[in-house]
Design an enzyme around this catalytic site. Sequence first.
Site, PDB file in Angstrom:
ATOM      1  N   CYS A   1       2.385   2.942  -1.107  1.00 49.25           N
ATOM      2  CA  CYS A   1       1.435   4.006  -0.781  1.00 49.25           C
ATOM      3  C   CYS A   1       0.154   3.850  -1.604  1.00 49.25           C
ATOM      4  CB  CYS A   1       2.056   5.375  -1.064  1.00 49.25           C
ATOM      5  SG  CYS A   1       3.528   5.736  -0.096  1.00 49.25           S
TER       6      CYS A   1
ATOM      7  N   HIS B   1       6.736   1.903  -5.218  1.00 49.31           N
ATOM      8  CA  HIS B   1       5.868   3.082  -5.228  1.00 49.31           C
ATOM      9  C   HIS B   1       4.450   2.706  -5.663  1.00 49.31           C
ATOM     10  CE1 HIS B   1       8.250   6.485  -4.110  1.00 49.31           C
ATOM     11  NE2 HIS B   1       9.209   6.217  -4.997  1.00 49.31           N
TER      12      HIS B   1
END
Length: 412
Positions: free
Chosen positions: A280, A224
């Site tokens: 991301c 993440h």
Amino acid sequence: MASRREVRCRCGRWMSAQPGVSSIQCTTCHTVTQLSSSLVDIARGANRVLQGLQQLRRQHKQQQQQQQPQQQQIMAQPPPPPPPKRQHKQQQQQIIAQPPPPPRRQHKQQKQQPQQQVMAQPPPPPPKLLEPLPSPFGKKRAVICGLDYKGKSYSLEGCISDAKSMRTFLVKQMGFPIDSILMLTEDEASPQRIPTKKNIRKAMRWLVEGNRARDSLVFHYSGHGSQQKDYNGDEVDGQDEALAPLDHETEGKIIDDEINKTLVRPLVHGAKLHAVIDACNSGTVLDLPSVCRMERNGFYEWEHQASGRTYKGTNGGTAICFSACDDHEASGYTPVFTGKNAGAMTYSFIKAVKTAGPAPTYGLLLNLMCSAIREAQSRLASDENYTSPEETAEPLLTSSEEFDIYATKFVL
């Protein structure tokens, strides 16, 4: 016939005696003289005595000769070595410590003595729970992080697989020694290899420690990523990019300012760092000052991102980062490439390097990666259950300095 013996009397007269006569009387003084054995007999007796003495002497000499080898053997044998001091002391202590046979009442005390001796022994050393990190001094080193966040509501699929694929690629294709790769995933047995904030920080410091000219360093992260407010004013868009370690909910995230300070600024002249970030909001997660903006036709231009307040470059070395998307975009994983969920960025990077041929340029790799992801997006778009994002995320290249991406060779 035997000859006569001449015998002298005490008065001085010589007399002649017949053989075999034991005595003779002098005709002058009438003294009787006892005759002893003949000289021959005396000589024979003396000879027998001498022979006896010689025989005794020979026997005595033989006895001495027989005793000498035994004495020599005894003298030749080395004395037995003395017992070690510690054993000697222990034996003395045991002898001293042995009490006389106790009466029946001391039987219980004898049973307690072995227990007391066992209790007196020092405890064994504790087992080593942490294994040492590999040596940081080598021409090729890598840190690989893969986080699936198992058991969390925001869990991912394929990030640990991405890490394993990257390790295999570096070892088999790029010639990295297996013991020069530090792997951090949730599947690792060692507590030092779990991708917590503390361990990722430690691994990043290990990667650049003592870096020298011609060192090739790789930092790969699959997990993440996010953005948060910039508090020191060094971001053009007012947002810091960050990586989310396994314990980010309690320990916090690792923002781009820290990553730049740890990985980028220590690089000396001649050392090169390649980062592959499959997350991301990862466009400028290394806070590198130069961003390569490429269009679909292959045209590109460099964009300067530094605010000018803080130096974001190296100490003479080179840092280049392949990110999965821009700062405001989201990356994804897809089963299109291998049939199993895998990060699109990690897979396209490995495939591009393998298929580009020897010594490809950065421009060629970037175009191959973008083409692979566009192809995957088009294949997913034909699936009725797939919802296409508003904007397709494509890999982004950032660097510590501007260069010609179509002339500069990619060397890992």
